[in-house]
Design a protein around this motif. Sequence first.
Motif, PDB file in Angstrom:
ATOM      1  N   MET A 329       0.837  -1.261   0.008  1.00 30.34           N
ATOM      2  CA  MET A 329      -0.088   0.024  -0.086  1.00 30.34           C
ATOM      3  C   MET A 329       1.175   1.238   0.026  1.00 30.34           C
ATOM      4  SD  MET A 329      -3.212  -0.688  -0.292  1.00 30.34           S
ATOM      5  CE  MET A 329      -2.754  -2.175  -1.274  1.00 30.34           C
ATOM      6  N   GLU A 330       1.989   1.273   0.717  1.00 33.10           N
ATOM      7  CA  GLU A 330       2.802   2.143   0.875  1.00 33.10           C
ATOM      8  C   GLU A 330       3.288   2.555  -0.543  1.00 33.10           C
ATOM      9  OE1 GLU A 330       6.676   3.447   3.429  1.00 33.10           O
ATOM     10  OE2 GLU A 330       5.054   2.448   4.601  1.00 33.10           O
ATOM     11  N   CYS A 331       3.951   1.533  -1.395  1.00 33.74           N
ATOM     12  CA  CYS A 331       4.552   1.693  -2.521  1.00 33.74           C
ATOM     13  C   CYS A 331       3.416   1.940  -3.364  1.00 33.74           C
ATOM     14  CB  CYS A 331       5.209   0.181  -2.807  1.00 33.74           C
ATOM     15  SG  CYS A 331       6.653  -0.148  -1.876  1.00 33.74           S
ATOM     16  N   GLY A 332       2.325   1.683  -3.441  1.00 40.60           N
ATOM     17  CA  GLY A 332       1.342   1.854  -4.672  1.00 40.60           C
ATOM     18  C   GLY A 332       1.278   1.062  -5.668  1.00 40.60           C
ATOM     19  N   SER A 333       2.249  -0.084  -5.867  1.00 44.70           N
ATOM     20  CA  SER A 333       2.184  -1.045  -6.810  1.00 44.70           C
ATOM     21  C   SER A 333       3.151  -1.891  -6.509  1.00 44.70           C
ATOM     22  CB  SER A 333       2.570  -0.536  -8.367  1.00 44.70           C
ATOM     23  OG  SER A 333       3.809  -0.290  -8.231  1.00 44.70           O
ATOM     24  N   MET A 334       2.955  -3.206  -7.190  1.00 46.32           N
ATOM     25  CA  MET A 334       3.978  -4.282  -7.177  1.00 46.32           C
ATOM     26  C   MET A 334       5.185  -4.079  -7.476  1.00 46.32           C
ATOM     27  SD  MET A 334       4.149  -7.340  -5.430  1.00 46.32           S
ATOM     28  CE  MET A 334       2.506  -8.118  -5.074  1.00 46.32           C
ATOM     29  N   ASN A 335       5.220  -3.577  -8.581  1.00 45.85           N
ATOM     30  CA  ASN A 335       6.478  -2.998  -9.300  1.00 45.85           C
ATOM     31  C   ASN A 335       7.272  -2.199  -8.147  1.00 45.85           C
ATOM     32  OD1 ASN A 335       6.117  -4.601 -11.796  1.00 45.85           O
ATOM     33  ND2 ASN A 335       5.217  -2.823 -12.650  1.00 45.85           N
ATOM     34  N   VAL A 336       6.867  -1.056  -7.917  1.00 47.73           N
ATOM     35  CA  VAL A 336       7.625  -0.267  -6.958  1.00 47.73           C
ATOM     36  C   VAL A 336       8.068  -1.154  -5.762  1.00 47.73           C
ATOM     37  CG1 VAL A 336       7.718   1.810  -5.420  1.00 47.73           C
ATOM     38  CG2 VAL A 336       6.405   1.720  -7.775  1.00 47.73           C
ATOM     39  N   ALA A 337       7.099  -1.815  -5.221  1.00 52.52           N
ATOM     40  CA  ALA A 337       7.708  -2.787  -4.059  1.00 52.52           C
ATOM     41  C   ALA A 337       8.859  -3.685  -4.208  1.00 52.52           C
ATOM     42  CB  ALA A 337       6.263  -3.587  -3.637  1.00 52.52           C
TER      43      ALA A 337
END
Length: 364
Positions: A329-337
């Motif tokens: 949730m903090e990253c906003g997407s799986m790619n960013v995570a």
Amino acid sequence: MKLGIVGLPNVGKSTLFNALTNAGAQSANYPFCTIEPNVGVVAVPDSRLDELAKMYNPELYTPAVIEFVDIAGLVRGASKGEGLGNKFLSHIREVDAIVHVVRCFENNDIIHVDGGVDPLRDVETINLELIFSDIEIIERRIDAVKKAMKGDKTLAPKAELYERVLKALEDGKTARSLDYTEEEMEMMGDVALLTIKPVIYAANISESDIGTDLTQNSLYQSVVEFAKTEKSEVIPVCAEIEAQIAELDDEDKEMFLSDLGIEESGLDRLIKASYSLLGLISYLTAGPKEVRAWTIVKGTKAPQAAGKIHSDFERGFIRAEIVSFDDLMECGSMNVAKEKGLVRSEGKEYVIADGDIVLFRFNV
């Protein structure tokens, strides 16, 4: 997992079940209006799934569920076959845990089967019928163990444990009120006792008690104090209000709860508490096809959790790719995570945590 809803006639049991499941169990002002157990499958409220649905806009949204069984009412003497006693006992034997509805409100228009409102007497009535049944069961088991001990002295601790439980039952206490070691709990698993099943007391309060200080409600407080002796939980609910809430859509429900000055319905709290009572957690899978909560027992390792999806996933388990819900949730997407190194690769010994978002890699 199955939870049985029990209670004396006219305590609000079927009204509560209707509100829980919208399954339409008959509700009327006389005993035994629910003759056969009604079953309803209820979604476990989980705001995390809602957030994942916003992120992925999936084709399918599948929450975790609990099965509730509305079990026919009973009267004194059920263990001897009075009323619907034998049916009651057989139906309650099949559930994993019990939601015991207790009436904690006065209303002269609703007849009480025992003539007046006394929650502790009501709890005792049901508990005693279950205790009588348990005494018969454990006495037979003690006899069997003692006979077996003639050729196997290692069974002595089991005999001693069963004797201790029998003594408590004969004193009018439930089996769940005793303390057990891990080893003793395993031994108790060999005896199908009714009073060892975990219980949540659903204290049915009046509409005027909603949002008030319930420490001032002597009927409710008597249930709270009793529950402490059994290490059981008490959830206050108003069955009539919950029945009204169950008819509303999400937006109207929110406004209604706000007007009442409460954050979530009693039923939502009851469902969450039931889930927790059974030691269950959810891990999540998410993608454009489906966001879903999968129910597992706390402490389950990754391969066995994968087996919940399909036996092939467990058989051919390679690894689990995991990110925590909060991190995603903090990253906003799986790619960013992934870029931030927050997606971990875990092996066969990893214990799944509540709220883990998981992608299983397997090869069959």
